[in-house]
Motif scaffolding. Structure first.
Motif, mmCIF file in Angstrom:
data_model
loop_
_atom_site.group_PDB
_atom_site.id
_atom_site.type_symbol
_atom_site.label_atom_id
_atom_site.label_comp_id
_atom_site.label_asym_id
_atom_site.label_seq_id
_atom_site.Cartn_x
_atom_site.Cartn_y
_atom_site.Cartn_z
ATOM 1 N N GLN A 172 0.831 -1.215 0.000
ATOM 2 C CA GLN A 172 0.000 0.000 0.000
ATOM 3 C C GLN A 172 0.863 1.261 0.000
ATOM 4 N N VAL A 173 2.006 1.216 0.703
ATOM 5 C CA VAL A 173 2.909 2.381 0.714
ATOM 6 C C VAL A 173 3.504 2.606 -0.675
ATOM 7 N N VAL A 174 3.999 1.541 -1.300
ATOM 8 C CA VAL A 174 4.607 1.646 -2.632
ATOM 9 C C VAL A 174 3.583 2.101 -3.669
ATOM 10 N N ALA A 175 2.309 1.656 -3.502
ATOM 11 C CA ALA A 175 1.250 2.044 -4.445
ATOM 12 C C ALA A 175 0.794 3.485 -4.247
ATOM 13 N N GLY A 176 1.237 4.125 -3.150
ATOM 14 C CA GLY A 176 0.846 5.511 -2.895
ATOM 15 C C GLY A 176 -0.481 5.656 -2.191
ATOM 16 N N SER A 177 -0.999 4.557 -1.628
ATOM 17 C CA SER A 177 -2.286 4.617 -0.933
ATOM 18 C C SER A 177 -2.155 5.139 0.492
ATOM 19 N N THR A 178 -0.968 4.967 1.099
ATOM 20 C CA THR A 178 -0.726 5.479 2.450
ATOM 21 C C THR A 178 0.745 5.865 2.545
ATOM 22 N N THR A 179 1.154 6.358 3.721
ATOM 23 C CA THR A 179 2.537 6.802 3.905
ATOM 24 C C THR A 179 3.296 5.799 4.767
ATOM 25 N N LEU A 180 4.611 5.840 4.667
ATOM 26 C CA LEU A 180 5.452 4.995 5.510
ATOM 27 C C LEU A 180 5.274 5.375 6.974
ATOM 28 N N GLU A 181 5.126 6.675 7.230
ATOM 29 C CA GLU A 181 4.897 7.167 8.596
ATOM 30 C C GLU A 181 3.640 6.538 9.195
ATOM 31 N N GLU A 182 2.569 6.470 8.409
ATOM 32 C CA GLU A 182 1.313 5.905 8.891
ATOM 33 C C GLU A 182 1.438 4.400 9.099
ATOM 34 N N LEU A 183 2.149 3.719 8.216
ATOM 35 C CA LEU A 183 2.323 2.265 8.352
ATOM 36 C C LEU A 183 3.086 1.929 9.634
#
Length: 568
Positions: free
Chosen positions: A545-556
């Motif tokens: 999801q981070v790589v796809a741009g759906s969320t941020t690394l910070e949020e993960l």
């Protein structure tokens, strides 16, 4: 414009067919109609043979229109601002809700076929606004115009009214409910929270002031602070609305509020907790439209959805959903039940408490005032010929054993378990006392779940990826050179996030994994064998999801620990 046409059958005959009025009552009403010349529906209401809301419901069913009970509607300041009061009075219409995203205005009308009124309203609003008429009683509309239009309804306006002293002046205006600004303020907070997509509203008294916070996408945001002198009146309003004991202030209480907010029914589950500064109120917002989502529309990876369907295809056994409070376990379970729900199966549930009523499903609430516990409830359900059983939570040995017993006797059982991961469910079940021989062969699969906030696609910004982030995310593809970060705009209320995504790890059981359970293998052994069979942990789903741009690394990293990956 609507294409449906009114039924040719007379309204009086329709009311008799539905058992609402008798033949004698219709005869009396027809005689009165010949004398007054009024419409038969109005005559029946004036004679007291039926209520206007009941008449509205029948008319709505007959015409195929949606009807609305205005006594349950919370006024929407944005909708009211779109239509002038004189226009509303002239054409007997009342704006109930406006959605700024879809640009849809819900308009209550006494006659949804009044083309002149609809055209006049459309001409008075912006051309990109769509009018959706809903049926309401004429008297209800007339009675609702003054409280909807007569007082300030926005949070800013009401607070300004209180701060400028108009609050004291309005106390002399009469006994109308909306004359009191604090009554309107509570309703305004409820409407505002629902419009912002909040899941909870917190009213938290502190020394000298009241803090109001919303939980939006799993994170608390402070919305307002008020002087504590207004808190006693707000407490009374909340308790009256939720049916609580006004005199009880030293013990926790639970209640429920049912209202029409932003155009559809919303339930608020209210809980109080005595604190050193007064009673703390938390309102859980239960929006059936958003929470009962078809399985196909759940925000999850396609392969995980297919695995869930494969697990649900097994006729007997237990499916467990694990995760912390607020991780979306209930939404996932309800979506799975909805997927299986049909007239050919008997689905029964034990919940603490029942949050969303579901059609065709027999739901039982297990709570503080219930005489039935989970274990006794399962015993009782077994005598009700169920095909599928939902047990809210496996919290002790007796409940877990009864759940596995139901699975062993040919039932499909769904439940939740508090563990940190799907693999962690095995030691947890052993810890509460379930024998490995009982677990082995009766477990269909385990779902581990977390929710992460979804980036607002209106304002997200692309940025270069750092080398440490590549290691953390285990990215070996040289073509991936950037990630996305949050920015903040009006669409997402400045947070940078809009909505949430479910991250899932789905462990489907087989004979090899059952053998590990039978011999009490370690979690490391479970994980190694599961990954050999294609199991993907939560971090894997999150990284995609981070790589796809759906969320941020910070949020993960807020919900999943990725630091262990740096040592690999």
């Amino acid at each position: 414009m609507r294409t449906s046409t009114p039924s040719k059958k007379r309204i009086g005959d329709q009311l008799i067919e539905r058992g609402v009025i008798s033949h004698d009552q219709l005869k009396i009403a027809l005689q009165e109609q010949s004398r007054t010349g009024e419409k038969i529906g109005k005559v029946l209401v004036d004679l007291g043979f039926l209520t206007e809301s009941l008449l509205t419901d029948v008319l709505g069913e007959t015409r195929g229109d949606e009807s609305i009970d205005l006594s349950e509607v919370v006024p929407d300041a944005e909708a009211i601002a779109l239509i002038d009061k004189k226009l509303a009075q002239q054409y007997k219409v009342l704006p109930c809700n406006f959605d700024p995203e879809t640009r849809v205005l819900q308009l209550a009308m006494a006659d949804t076929y009044d083309i002149l009124a609809l055209d006049r309203v459309k001409a008075s609003v912006a051309p990109d606004i769509t009018i959706v008429p809903v049926l309401a009683g004429a008297k209800d509309i007339e009675a609702g115009i003054d409280p909807f239009y007569g007082y300030e309804l926005s949070i800013e306006g009401i607070l300004r009214e209180i701060e400028t002293g108009e609050y004291e002046d309005n106390r002399q205006l009469g006994t109308a409910e909306y004359a009191h600004p604090l009554v309107r303020l509570v309703d305004a907070f409820l409407t505002d929270a629902v419009k912002r997509g909040a899941s909870d509203i917190h009213f938290e008294p502190e020394e000298g002031f009241l803090r109001i916070r919303y939980r939006i996408d799993g994170v608390l945001h402070q919305i307002r602070s008020l002087h504590d002198k207004y808190w006693p009146a707000i407490v009374v309003r909340l308790k009256v609305m939720s049916g609580m004991d006004l005199a009880e202030m030293r013990a926790p209480q639970d209640g429920r509020i049912h209202l029409k907010v932003v155009g559809h029914p919303i339930d608020f589950r209210v809980a109080t907790q005595p604190t050193i500064h007064g009673e703390n109120f938390v309102l859980r917002i239960l929006d059936r439209v958003k929470s009962i989502v078809p399985l196909e529309k759940l925000e999850m990876a396609v392969d995980n959805r297919n695995l869930l369907k494969l697990m649900m295809a097994r006729p007997e056994g237990i499916i467990l959903v694990t995760g912390p409070t607020g991780s979306g376990k209930t939404t996932t379970l309800y979506s799975m039940l909805n997927h299986l729900n049909s007239e050919s199966v008997n689905i029964m549930t034990l919940e603490d408490p029942v949050e969303y009523p579901l059609g065709l499903i027999r739901q039982t609430s297990i709570g503080q005032f219930s005489k039935v516990g989970f274990a006794d409830g399962i015993r009782s359900l077994m005598r009700q010929d169920p095909d599928i059983i939902l047990v809210g939570e496996m919290r002790d040995k007796e409940t877990a054993e009864m759940g596995f017993q139901a699975a062993m006797t040919g039932h499909q059982v769904f439940s939740t378990l508090h563990t940190n991961s799907a693999v962690g469910a095995f030691p947890r079940l052993l810890d509460i006392g379930v024998l490995p021989d009982i677990i082995s062969g009766n477990l269909i699969g385990i779902i581990g779940q977390r929710l992460v906030r979804k980036l607002c696609f209106n304002c997200r910004q692309e940025r270069p990826i750092e080398e440490l982030e590549k290691r953390l995310l285990d990215i070996r593809d040289e073509g991936i050179t950037s990630l996305y970060r949050r920015q903040g705009c009006m669409h997402c209320h400045g947070t940078g996030y809009k909505g949430r995504i479910a991250l899932l790890e789905v462990l489907r059981m087989d004979a090899d994994l059952d053998e590990l359970i039978a011999r009490r293998a370690s979690q490391r052994e479970f994980l190694q064998l599961a990954e050999q069979k294609g199991f993907k942990p939560l971090a894997h789903d999150g990284i995609k999801q981070v790589v796809a741009g759906s969320t941020t690394l910070e949020e993960l990293t807020r919900v999943i620990d990725l630091t262990s990956r740096l040592t690999n």
